[in-house]
Scaffold this active site. Structure first.
Site, PDB file in Angstrom:
ATOM      1  N   ASP A 148       7.275  -1.871   9.726  1.00  0.00           N
ATOM      2  CA  ASP A 148       8.078  -1.632   7.548  1.00  0.00           C
ATOM      3  C   ASP A 148       9.631  -1.194   8.258  1.00  0.00           C
ATOM      4  O   ASP A 148      10.027  -1.452   7.037  1.00  0.00           O
ATOM      5  CB  ASP A 148       7.722  -0.627   7.268  1.00  0.00           C
ATOM      6  CG  ASP A 148       5.848  -0.986   7.121  1.00  0.00           C
ATOM      7  OD1 ASP A 148       5.622  -1.823   6.880  1.00  0.00           O
ATOM      8  OD2 ASP A 148       5.048   0.278   7.296  1.00  0.00           O
ATOM      9  N   THR A 188       8.442 -11.326  14.705  1.00  0.00           N
ATOM     10  CA  THR A 188       8.467 -10.366  16.186  1.00  0.00           C
ATOM     11  C   THR A 188       7.725 -10.539  17.470  1.00  0.00           C
ATOM     12  O   THR A 188       6.759 -10.899  16.733  1.00  0.00           O
ATOM     13  CB  THR A 188       8.985  -9.059  15.202  1.00  0.00           C
ATOM     14  OG1 THR A 188       7.228  -8.745  14.360  1.00  0.00           O
ATOM     15  CG2 THR A 188       9.378  -9.207  13.889  1.00  0.00           C
ATOM     16  N   SER A 198       0.895  -1.257   0.107  1.00  0.00           N
ATOM     17  CA  SER A 198       0.049  -0.135   0.292  1.00  0.00           C
ATOM     18  C   SER A 198       0.952   1.272   0.049  1.00  0.00           C
ATOM     19  O   SER A 198       2.237   1.331   0.268  1.00  0.00           O
ATOM     20  CB  SER A 198      -0.484  -0.171   1.146  1.00  0.00           C
ATOM     21  OG  SER A 198      -0.122   0.026   2.834  1.00  0.00           O
TER      22      SER A 198
END
Length: 312
Positions: free
Chosen positions: A254, A221, A10
């Site tokens: 990210d 994570t 996106s």
């Protein structure tokens, strides 16, 4: 060999609001079937975001070569200009003139919990953007995007023989067990946080070792507990790097993925790649917004050495 990374995902505008209290104090456990709450948010700001934009931003500063494969709408001019100034190619960003950019509305509380509302907008047309047009690459990542686009990009990358990382993020609930198994079977790597990992196992019926056995690497994570990389039948524990400040978690995942992609394209090995990813997450969380942290390849190398005792 090319070191290009194809970044599928996106491109969005983030409206970020801060609630000074705690969500849990306004939500009654026995009344969640009829929630009607309002949070007063004294501060609000607008930021450039979206998973592919965020990943490309950090990867470019590391010295990587990101190429975004995404879709934007009629309000794309400012974002496109920003990417071009950063030296990030916009050649493979499709513009849908009858749509708006994807938009994310983020409300964070005092404990950095988040409640998000996301309008997909032009992102919904990701399947109309052929990934083959982006040219050769050493690696790709399928980050949250239009669900049809994610499915098509996985099929196309597999056909093209380009290794890719499957990073479903908030889009994971959009896929059923069979689709997720197909993603795993096509992918070379899978990356997920601990919550997403639990959902991935529940939906596929596969255990964590079974998922890892189908991949070159599975990355999980765990926030302040660090992260784990499962590869070649072993687990590599990646320590968390202490942040100078904890201001905004938006985009930390990210930034972490950017570190992984840089490690893959530069053959750094999984332990070093994971540590670099951890460092980038710590740097990002100390800055408000997903694309406002600043560093150079040299400064990152210095900070890495200070944190881990060697240079990558």
């Amino acid at each position: 060999m090319t070191k290009t990374s194809l970044i599928c995902g996106s491109l969005a505008t983030d409206t970020i609001m801060q609630f000074p209290g705690r969500f849990g104090e306004s939500l009654l456990a026995d009344q969640l079937h009829k929630v009607n709450v309002s949070f007063l948010v004294p501060t609000m700001r607008t930021e450039f975001g979206g998973c592919s934009g965020n990943i490309a931003y950090s990867l470019k500063m590391l010295g990587g070569d990101p190429r975004i494969v995404g879709v934007m709408g009629q309000d794309s001019a400012a974002y496109l200009e920003r990417l071009q100034k950063l030296g990030i190619s916009t050649a493979n960003i499709l513009i849908k003139a009858d749509s708006y950019n994807a938009q994310c509305f983020v409300t964070a509380d005092a404990d950095n919990n988040q409640i998000n509302a996301f309008h997909p907008g032009a992102m919904s047309f990701a399947h109309e953007n052929p990934i083959a047009n982006a040219g050769p690459a050493k690696v790709a990542i399928i980050s949250p995007d239009g669900d049809q686009g994610m499915l098509k990009h996985a099929a196309d990358l597999a056909e093209l023989g380009i290794p890719f990382m499957f990073d479903p993020g908030q889009q994971l609930p959009r896929f059923d067990g069979a689709q997720l198994i197909d993603f795993i079977n096509k992918a070379t790597y899978v990356s997920a946080n601990d919550y997403e990992m639990e959902m991935l196992m529940e939906r596929t019926g596969l255990t964590l070792p079974e998922i890892a056995s189908r991949l070159d690497a599975l990355i999980v994570t765990r926030g302040e507990k660090g992260s784990e990389i499962y590869t070649d039948g072993k687990r590599i524990d990646i320590p968390v790097v202490a942040a100078k400040e904890v201001l905004d978690p938006t985009g930390c995942g990210d930034a972490y993925r950017a570190g992984l992609l840089f490690g893959i394209t530069n053959d750094l090995g999984w332990e070093t790649s994971g540590r670099l990813a951890s460092l980038l997450g710590a740097i990002k969380i100390a800055t408000q917004g997903a694309q406002n942290h600043v560093f150079t390849p040299e400064s990152i190398a210095d900070q890495f050495e200070a944190a881990f005792g060697y240079r990558y």
